[in-house]
Design a protein around this motif. Sequence first.
Motif, PDB file in Angstrom:
ATOM      1  N   ARG A 174      -3.056  -5.824   2.036  1.00  0.00           N
ATOM      2  CA  ARG A 174      -4.132  -6.741   1.618  1.00  0.00           C
ATOM      3  C   ARG A 174      -5.196  -6.002   0.820  1.00  0.00           C
ATOM      4  O   ARG A 174      -5.703  -6.504  -0.187  1.00  0.00           O
ATOM      5  N   TYR A 175      -5.532  -4.795   1.254  1.00  0.00           N
ATOM      6  CA  TYR A 175      -6.548  -4.008   0.562  1.00  0.00           C
ATOM      7  C   TYR A 175      -6.099  -3.668  -0.868  1.00  0.00           C
ATOM      8  O   TYR A 175      -6.862  -3.798  -1.820  1.00  0.00           O
ATOM      9  N   VAL A 176      -4.848  -3.273  -1.030  1.00  0.00           N
ATOM     10  CA  VAL A 176      -4.320  -2.979  -2.372  1.00  0.00           C
ATOM     11  C   VAL A 176      -4.329  -4.244  -3.224  1.00  0.00           C
ATOM     12  O   VAL A 176      -4.671  -4.192  -4.405  1.00  0.00           O
ATOM     13  N   ARG A 177      -3.997  -5.383  -2.622  1.00  0.00           N
ATOM     14  CA  ARG A 177      -4.069  -6.655  -3.358  1.00  0.00           C
ATOM     15  C   ARG A 177      -5.501  -6.919  -3.839  1.00  0.00           C
ATOM     16  O   ARG A 177      -5.715  -7.327  -4.972  1.00  0.00           O
ATOM     17  N   GLU A 178      -6.476  -6.699  -2.954  1.00  0.00           N
ATOM     18  CA  GLU A 178      -7.883  -6.922  -3.315  1.00  0.00           C
ATOM     19  C   GLU A 178      -8.340  -5.989  -4.430  1.00  0.00           C
ATOM     20  O   GLU A 178      -9.120  -6.383  -5.299  1.00  0.00           O
ATOM     21  N   LEU A 179      -7.855  -4.760  -4.416  1.00  0.00           N
ATOM     22  CA  LEU A 179      -8.215  -3.810  -5.466  1.00  0.00           C
ATOM     23  C   LEU A 179      -7.653  -4.219  -6.819  1.00  0.00           C
ATOM     24  O   LEU A 179      -8.173  -3.844  -7.864  1.00  0.00           O
ATOM     25  N   ASP A 180      -6.557  -4.990  -6.796  1.00  0.00           N
ATOM     26  CA  ASP A 180      -5.896  -5.481  -8.007  1.00  0.00           C
ATOM     27  C   ASP A 180      -5.477  -4.330  -8.929  1.00  0.00           C
ATOM     28  O   ASP A 180      -5.705  -4.357 -10.133  1.00  0.00           O
ATOM     29  N   VAL A 181      -4.861  -3.305  -8.323  1.00  0.00           N
ATOM     30  CA  VAL A 181      -4.443  -2.131  -9.087  1.00  0.00           C
ATOM     31  C   VAL A 181      -2.923  -1.966  -9.140  1.00  0.00           C
ATOM     32  O   VAL A 181      -2.430  -1.056  -9.809  1.00  0.00           O
ATOM     33  N   ALA A 182      -2.190  -2.847  -8.437  1.00  0.00           N
ATOM     34  CA  ALA A 182      -0.746  -2.648  -8.319  1.00  0.00           C
ATOM     35  C   ALA A 182       0.022  -3.916  -8.667  1.00  0.00           C
ATOM     36  O   ALA A 182      -0.506  -5.023  -8.629  1.00  0.00           O
ATOM     37  N   LYS A 183       1.274  -3.701  -8.986  1.00  0.00           N
ATOM     38  CA  LYS A 183       2.197  -4.797  -9.299  1.00  0.00           C
ATOM     39  C   LYS A 183       3.591  -4.359  -8.888  1.00  0.00           C
ATOM     40  O   LYS A 183       3.845  -3.173  -8.668  1.00  0.00           O
ATOM     41  N   ILE A 184       4.477  -5.321  -8.782  1.00  0.00           N
ATOM     42  CA  ILE A 184       5.895  -5.017  -8.598  1.00  0.00           C
ATOM     43  C   ILE A 184       6.570  -5.353  -9.918  1.00  0.00           C
ATOM     44  O   ILE A 184       6.512  -6.493 -10.376  1.00  0.00           O
ATOM     45  N   SER A 185       7.149  -4.355 -10.529  1.00  0.00           N
ATOM     46  CA  SER A 185       7.854  -4.553 -11.793  1.00  0.00           C
ATOM     47  C   SER A 185       9.345  -4.682 -11.514  1.00  0.00           C
ATOM     48  O   SER A 185       9.899  -3.943 -10.690  1.00  0.00           O
ATOM     49  N   VAL A 186       9.974  -5.626 -12.199  1.00  0.00           N
ATOM     50  CA  VAL A 186      11.404  -5.884 -12.051  1.00  0.00           C
ATOM     51  C   VAL A 186      12.077  -5.481 -13.360  1.00  0.00           C
ATOM     52  O   VAL A 186      11.678  -5.949 -14.434  1.00  0.00           O
ATOM     53  N   TYR A 187      13.065  -4.617 -13.255  1.00  0.00           N
ATOM     54  CA  TYR A 187      13.765  -4.106 -14.430  1.00  0.00           C
ATOM     55  C   TYR A 187      15.255  -4.410 -14.327  1.00  0.00           C
ATOM     56  O   TYR A 187      15.818  -4.411 -13.233  1.00  0.00           O
ATOM     57  N   GLU A 188      15.868  -4.651 -15.462  1.00  0.00           N
ATOM     58  CA  GLU A 188      17.327  -4.651 -15.561  1.00  0.00           C
ATOM     59  C   GLU A 188      17.745  -3.253 -15.954  1.00  0.00           C
ATOM     60  O   GLU A 188      17.068  -2.596 -16.759  1.00  0.00           O
ATOM     61  N   VAL A 189      18.850  -2.802 -15.379  1.00  0.00           N
ATOM     62  CA  VAL A 189      19.390  -1.499 -15.736  1.00  0.00           C
ATOM     63  C   VAL A 189      20.921  -1.573 -15.610  1.00  0.00           C
ATOM     64  O   VAL A 189      21.435  -2.098 -14.627  1.00  0.00           O
ATOM     65  N   PRO A 190      21.643  -1.096 -16.607  1.00  0.00           N
ATOM     66  CA  PRO A 190      23.103  -1.106 -16.511  1.00  0.00           C
ATOM     67  C   PRO A 190      23.568  -0.295 -15.294  1.00  0.00           C
ATOM     68  O   PRO A 190      23.009   0.765 -14.987  1.00  0.00           O
ATOM     69  N   GLN A 191      24.562  -0.780 -14.607  1.00  0.00           N
ATOM     70  CA  GLN A 191      25.071  -0.132 -13.390  1.00  0.00           C
ATOM     71  C   GLN A 191      25.399   1.342 -13.604  1.00  0.00           C
ATOM     72  O   GLN A 191      25.174   2.171 -12.729  1.00  0.00           O
ATOM     73  N   ASP A 192      25.902   1.689 -14.776  1.00  0.00           N
ATOM     74  CA  ASP A 192      26.278   3.080 -15.057  1.00  0.00           C
ATOM     75  C   ASP A 192      25.083   4.024 -15.076  1.00  0.00           C
ATOM     76  O   ASP A 192      25.254   5.245 -15.029  1.00  0.00           O
ATOM     77  N   PHE A 193      23.874   3.484 -15.151  1.00  0.00           N
ATOM     78  CA  PHE A 193      22.667   4.308 -15.227  1.00  0.00           C
ATOM     79  C   PHE A 193      21.789   4.127 -13.993  1.00  0.00           C
ATOM     80  O   PHE A 193      20.600   4.437 -14.017  1.00  0.00           O
ATOM     81  N   LEU A 194      22.388   3.661 -12.907  1.00  0.00           N
ATOM     82  CA  LEU A 194      21.694   3.400 -11.652  1.00  0.00           C
ATOM     83  C   LEU A 194      22.388   4.157 -10.526  1.00  0.00           C
ATOM     84  O   LEU A 194      23.609   4.098 -10.399  1.00  0.00           O
TER      85      LEU A 194
END
Length: 134
Positions: free
Chosen positions: A92-112
């Motif tokens: 909750r504190y990190v949410r209040e600070l508004d400094v973070a996000k969850i980023s969603v990326y696509e990545v080819p299986q061969d590079f994961l």
Amino acid sequence: MPLVYRLESKIGDIIKGNNGAYRGGYLEEQDTYIANILFRKEGYLANKHPSPHRDPVLIPYCASDEITKYRFCFSSLDQLINWFYIDEEAVRYVRELDVAKISVYEVPQDFLVESSLQSMALVDKMVLVDTLEI
């Protein structure tokens, strides 16, 4: 194409590697990182949070300079939540600070590279497809 999830600072750059939860360039005046806030009560939990150098699946990729070409991530949103969402008050504190996000990326299986706790992806193959609030 597989999706991966990263808890990131709202400032910084994934290519430069300065936007992650452990190295993200944010709150510099506080000299802390998102992960430090989230783990403040629990401390570092080595069994639940092994460094990539101690994760049996990731060890081979951590033994050389190749590691700088990868970014650590999670193969599911649940995996990310299980890693970071230990202390709801801290979240909750990190949410209040508004400094973070969850980023969603696509990545080819061969590079994961995926383990049961965390994953890593070749950064120049990651394509941002969505951003979520923490």
